[in-house]
Design an enzyme around this catalytic site. Structure first.
Site, short mmCIF file in Angstrom:
data_model
loop_
_atom_site.label_atom_id
_atom_site.label_comp_id
_atom_site.label_asym_id
_atom_site.label_seq_id
_atom_site.Cartn_x
_atom_site.Cartn_y
_atom_site.Cartn_z
N LYS A 41 0.83 -1.19 -0.02
CA LYS A 41 -0.02 0.04 0.08
C LYS A 41 1.00 1.13 -0.08
O LYS A 41 1.80 1.52 0.86
CB LYS A 41 -0.82 0.03 1.23
CG LYS A 41 -1.95 1.18 1.26
CD LYS A 41 -2.89 0.89 2.39
CE LYS A 41 -2.42 1.63 3.63
NZ LYS A 41 -2.23 3.07 3.91
N ASP B 230 -3.53 4.35 -1.67
CA ASP B 230 -4.43 4.73 -0.67
C ASP B 230 -4.30 6.23 -0.33
O ASP B 230 -3.48 6.90 0.52
CB ASP B 230 -4.07 4.02 0.44
CG ASP B 230 -4.91 4.44 1.82
OD1 ASP B 230 -6.13 4.86 1.91
OD2 ASP B 230 -4.39 4.30 3.20
N LYS C 116 -7.39 7.91 -0.46
CA LYS C 116 -8.59 8.34 0.28
C LYS C 116 -9.15 9.54 -0.39
O LYS C 116 -9.37 10.78 0.53
CB LYS C 116 -8.42 8.73 1.67
CG LYS C 116 -8.01 7.27 2.33
CD LYS C 116 -7.99 7.41 3.93
CE LYS C 116 -7.59 6.34 4.96
NZ LYS C 116 -6.22 5.85 4.56
N ASP D 135 -13.89 14.79 -1.75
CA ASP D 135 -14.05 15.94 -2.41
C ASP D 135 -15.48 16.02 -3.24
O ASP D 135 -15.98 15.09 -3.24
CB ASP D 135 -12.93 16.43 -3.16
CG ASP D 135 -12.67 17.89 -3.21
OD1 ASP D 135 -13.79 18.73 -3.12
OD2 ASP D 135 -11.47 18.37 -2.88
N THR E 69 -10.42 3.16 10.95
CA THR E 69 -10.33 2.36 12.06
C THR E 69 -9.85 3.10 13.12
O THR E 69 -9.73 2.42 14.48
CB THR E 69 -9.47 1.12 11.61
OG1 THR E 69 -7.96 1.63 10.89
CG2 THR E 69 -10.19 -0.01 10.85
N ARG F 237 2.75 -0.24 10.81
CA ARG F 237 3.84 -0.54 11.93
C ARG F 237 4.37 -1.78 12.40
O ARG F 237 5.44 -1.75 12.56
CB ARG F 237 3.25 0.64 12.69
CG ARG F 237 3.62 2.11 12.55
CD ARG F 237 2.72 3.08 13.29
NE ARG F 237 1.37 2.86 13.04
CZ ARG F 237 0.17 3.57 13.53
NH1 ARG F 237 0.53 4.51 14.53
NH2 ARG F 237 -0.94 3.14 13.25
O1 C5P Z 1 0.73 0.89 11.10
P1 C5P Z 1 -0.85 0.66 11.02
O2 C5P Z 1 -0.88 -0.91 10.79
O3 C5P Z 1 -1.91 1.08 11.74
O4 C5P Z 1 -1.17 1.22 9.31
C1 C5P Z 1 -2.51 1.23 8.99
C2 C5P Z 1 -2.33 1.66 7.39
O5 C5P Z 1 -3.84 1.67 7.14
C3 C5P Z 1 -2.11 3.22 7.43
O6 C5P Z 1 -1.43 3.54 6.52
C4 C5P Z 1 -3.56 4.05 7.59
O7 C5P Z 1 -3.33 5.15 6.84
C5 C5P Z 1 -4.39 2.94 6.69
N1 C5P Z 1 -5.65 3.10 7.06
C6 C5P Z 1 -6.11 2.79 8.07
N2 C5P Z 1 -7.72 2.64 8.35
C7 C5P Z 1 -8.46 2.88 7.39
C8 C5P Z 1 -7.89 3.13 6.16
C9 C5P Z 1 -6.61 3.18 6.04
O8 C5P Z 1 -5.51 2.47 9.26
N3 C5P Z 1 -9.84 3.02 7.52
#
Ligand code: C5P
Length: 239
Positions: free
Chosen positions: A34, A61, A63, A66, A120, A211
């Site tokens: 991603k 991603d 998002k 607009d 999330t 992460r």
């Molecule tokens: O580090 P982590 O596992 O929390 O990363 C989750 C990734 O998914 C991040 O890049 C975040 O921007 C993305 N994301 C998210 N929740 C969403 C959509 C995308 O955490 N609803």
């Protein structure tokens, strides 16, 4: 779908060389990545093309959120990238979703258009702060149904909602689930967390992990642990 394709590793890095080094380190273990705002705003299309050129699948991603005309215009600018998934906020509205999907279809663009439902990092309390009167679960299902009726290919939601999304929108409606953590991982800013095994049990098609993998001492080992847990979840779901 092969297990390997169901883990999307989130390249949340500041510098392109960090992302490329991780891809090299993970070799064939990871096929889906991603790319989000952090890298895209700085390195743009060139980096996407470079990673695609290595035979990797890409979820772009950004998002998009607009007015309909601006979302479609943004998609026009991204058209040549030919990524696997691209996303927009469902809260941009039904008209923005319909026009965006229509644009992709007119262009014979095979990229799947995915709707972001409720992030999330948000829970019921946050929705209450916004003045929403429904729970996250209810809101996500409502937004999924709007996305489905606009002909989008799937949604981003927590795995907590994935089974319900499938129930309301059909098995073919794609569920992409961030907020995934193994029991020993730290939550960071994520609120609606699910383990990789539970995500598979709850019908997530794809999990997105940032992460816990990219900041691990040994990302290759961490990826292996994620796949092992996913496998267990799939096995359990089949029983
Ligand atoms: O580090 P982590 O596992 O929390 O990363 C989750 C990734 O998914 C991040 O890049 C975040 O921007 C993305 N994301 C998210 N929740 C969403 C959509 C995308 O955490 N609803």
């Amino acid at each position: 779908m092969e297990l390997k394709e169901r883990l999307i590793v989130s390249l949340d890095f500041e510098i392109d060389t960090q992302a490329l080094a991780l891809i090299e380190q993970l070799q064939d273990d990871v096929v889906f990545y991603k790319i989000g705002m952090q890298l895209f705003y700085r390195y743009g299309a060139d980096l996407v093309k470079k990673i695609k050129h290595q035979g990797k699948k890409i979820f772009l991603d950004l998002k998009l959120h607009d007015i309909p005309n601006t979302v479609v215009s943004a998609l026009k600018s991204l058209k040549d990238l030919d990524v696997d998934f691209i996303n927009m906020h469902t809260l941009a509205g039904q008209e923005a979703m319909v026009k965006s999907k229509d644009f992709l279809v007119q262009q014979n663009w095979n990229t799947k258009l995915i709707g972001v439902t409720i992030l999330t990092s948000l829970n019921d309390e946050h929705l209450h702060q916004f003045g929403f009167h429904s729970t996250v679960q209810e809101t996500v299902i409502h937004l999924c149904q709007l996305a489905k009726s606009a002909n989008l290919d799937g949604v981003v939601a927590s795995a907590q909602e994935a089974a319900s999304v499938k129930e309301h929108c059909g098995q073919d409606f794609i569920t992409i689930c961030p907020g995934i953590r193994r029991a020993t991982d730290v939550a960071n800013d994520q609120k609606r967390i699910v383990t990789p095994a539970d995500a598979m049990k709850k019908s997530a098609d794809y999990i997105v992990v940032g992460r816990p993998i990219i900041q691990a001492q040994d990302p290759k080992k961490e990826v292996k642990l994620y796949f092992e847990e996913m496998e267990k979840g799939i096995h359990h779901a089949r029983k």
